[in-house]
Design a protein around this motif. Structure first.
Motif, PDB file in Angstrom:
ATOM      1  N   GLU A 135     -28.487   8.635   1.481  1.00 16.26           N
ATOM      2  CA  GLU A 135     -28.573   7.539   0.518  1.00 16.26           C
ATOM      3  C   GLU A 135     -28.487   6.170   1.190  1.00 16.26           C
ATOM      4  O   GLU A 135     -28.795   5.166   0.574  1.00 16.26           O
ATOM      5  N   VAL A 136     -28.047   6.133   2.450  1.00 16.22           N
ATOM      6  CA  VAL A 136     -28.005   4.889   3.224  1.00 16.22           C
ATOM      7  C   VAL A 136     -29.025   5.015   4.340  1.00 16.22           C
ATOM      8  O   VAL A 136     -29.023   5.973   5.100  1.00 16.22           O
ATOM      9  N   MET A 137     -29.924   4.043   4.432  1.00 10.38           N
ATOM     10  CA  MET A 137     -30.976   4.117   5.443  1.00 10.38           C
ATOM     11  C   MET A 137     -30.819   3.088   6.558  1.00 10.38           C
ATOM     12  O   MET A 137     -31.564   3.117   7.523  1.00 10.38           O
ATOM     13  N   GLY A 138     -29.853   2.199   6.445  1.00 14.18           N
ATOM     14  CA  GLY A 138     -29.661   1.214   7.495  1.00 14.18           C
ATOM     15  C   GLY A 138     -28.335   0.495   7.348  1.00 14.18           C
ATOM     16  O   GLY A 138     -27.712   0.512   6.287  1.00 14.18           O
ATOM     17  N   VAL A 139     -27.910  -0.128   8.442  1.00 11.09           N
ATOM     18  CA  VAL A 139     -26.666  -0.900   8.440  1.00 11.09           C
ATOM     19  C   VAL A 139     -26.943  -2.224   9.165  1.00 11.09           C
ATOM     20  O   VAL A 139     -27.688  -2.264  10.146  1.00 11.09           O
ATOM     21  N   TYR A 140     -26.373  -3.277   8.648  1.00  8.76           N
ATOM     22  CA  TYR A 140     -26.546  -4.608   9.228  1.00  8.76           C
ATOM     23  C   TYR A 140     -25.174  -5.228   9.440  1.00  8.76           C
ATOM     24  O   TYR A 140     -24.280  -5.072   8.608  1.00  8.76           O
ATOM     25  N   PHE A 141     -25.025  -5.935  10.553  1.00  8.04           N
ATOM     26  CA  PHE A 141     -23.795  -6.680  10.801  1.00  8.04           C
ATOM     27  C   PHE A 141     -23.930  -8.023  10.094  1.00  8.04           C
ATOM     28  O   PHE A 141     -24.878  -8.767  10.336  1.00  8.04           O
ATOM     29  N   THR A 142     -22.989  -8.341   9.238  1.00 10.47           N
ATOM     30  CA  THR A 142     -22.982  -9.643   8.585  1.00 10.47           C
ATOM     31  C   THR A 142     -21.976 -10.572   9.245  1.00 10.47           C
ATOM     32  O   THR A 142     -22.047 -11.799   9.057  1.00 10.47           O
ATOM     33  N   GLU A 143     -21.072  -9.983   9.997  1.00 11.55           N
ATOM     34  CA  GLU A 143     -20.080 -10.765  10.731  1.00 11.55           C
ATOM     35  C   GLU A 143     -19.676  -9.943  11.957  1.00 11.55           C
ATOM     36  O   GLU A 143     -19.465  -8.734  11.841  1.00 11.55           O
ATOM     37  N   PHE A 144     -19.563 -10.614  13.112  1.00 15.40           N
ATOM     38  CA  PHE A 144     -19.199  -9.922  14.341  1.00 15.40           C
ATOM     39  C   PHE A 144     -18.509 -10.933  15.254  1.00 15.40           C
ATOM     40  O   PHE A 144     -19.168 -11.669  15.989  1.00 15.40           O
ATOM     41  N   VAL A 145     -17.194 -11.003  15.163  1.00 11.94           N
ATOM     42  CA  VAL A 145     -16.432 -12.002  15.923  1.00 11.94           C
ATOM     43  C   VAL A 145     -15.379 -11.261  16.752  1.00 11.94           C
ATOM     44  O   VAL A 145     -14.591 -10.496  16.217  1.00 11.94           O
TER      45      VAL A 145
END
Length: 147
Positions: A135-145
């Motif tokens: 059901e999930v086809m991708g992941v994106y970083f919205t914050e990376f500190v």
């Protein structure tokens, strides 16, 4: 008269030889036609079709979380999940759990490198695809500190 009878007899023999050749040709033509019809039926009806690629659906942003890294450093990471079209409402806790498992204890210099970060992102994406049963086809970083 005998010459005429012999000629007629010779023609009669020639006619009888042509009949088996004609029926062999007809049989060959029918056989080829049946094979063509069978091949066409397989191509249009029975041929297996590859599964369709899932279409992107809703984007689900998750709240940022802080993860302890090696040597007293930490990572503040936020992710968003790309769901497939028609996916049911999903809970983000599995995604956050997988993110914490993957990034905990990593060295800050390693995850600061672009290649390592992309590899970890791919690994997280495949883990989430498995945990959410496609059901999930991708992941994106919205914050990376990192600190």
């Amino acid at each position: 008269m005998t010459v005429v009878a012999e000629i007629k007899g010779a023609e009669g023999e020639a006619d009888s030889d042509d009949k088996p050749k004609r029926s062999k040709k007809k049989l060959l033509i029918v056989l080829v036609a049946v094979l063509l019809v069978g091949a066409a039926a397989w191509w249009f009806v029975l041929r297996p079709t590859p599964p369709e690629e899932p279409k992107p659906g809703e984007m689900l942003p998750l709240e940022s979380t802080q993860i302890n890294l090696a040597d007293g450093h930490y990572l503040k990471i936020g992710i968003a999940l790309q769901m497939v079209e028609g996916a049911h409402e999903i809970d983000g806790s599995k995604a956050l759990d997988a993110t914490i498992d993957l990034f905990s204890g990593q060295d800050v210099t390693e995850i600061s490198q672009e290649e390592t970060r992309k590899a970890l992102k791919r690994k997280l994406g495949s883990e989430l695809e498995e945990r959410y049963h496609g059901e999930v086809m991708g992941v994106y970083f919205t914050e990376f500190v990192t600190q």
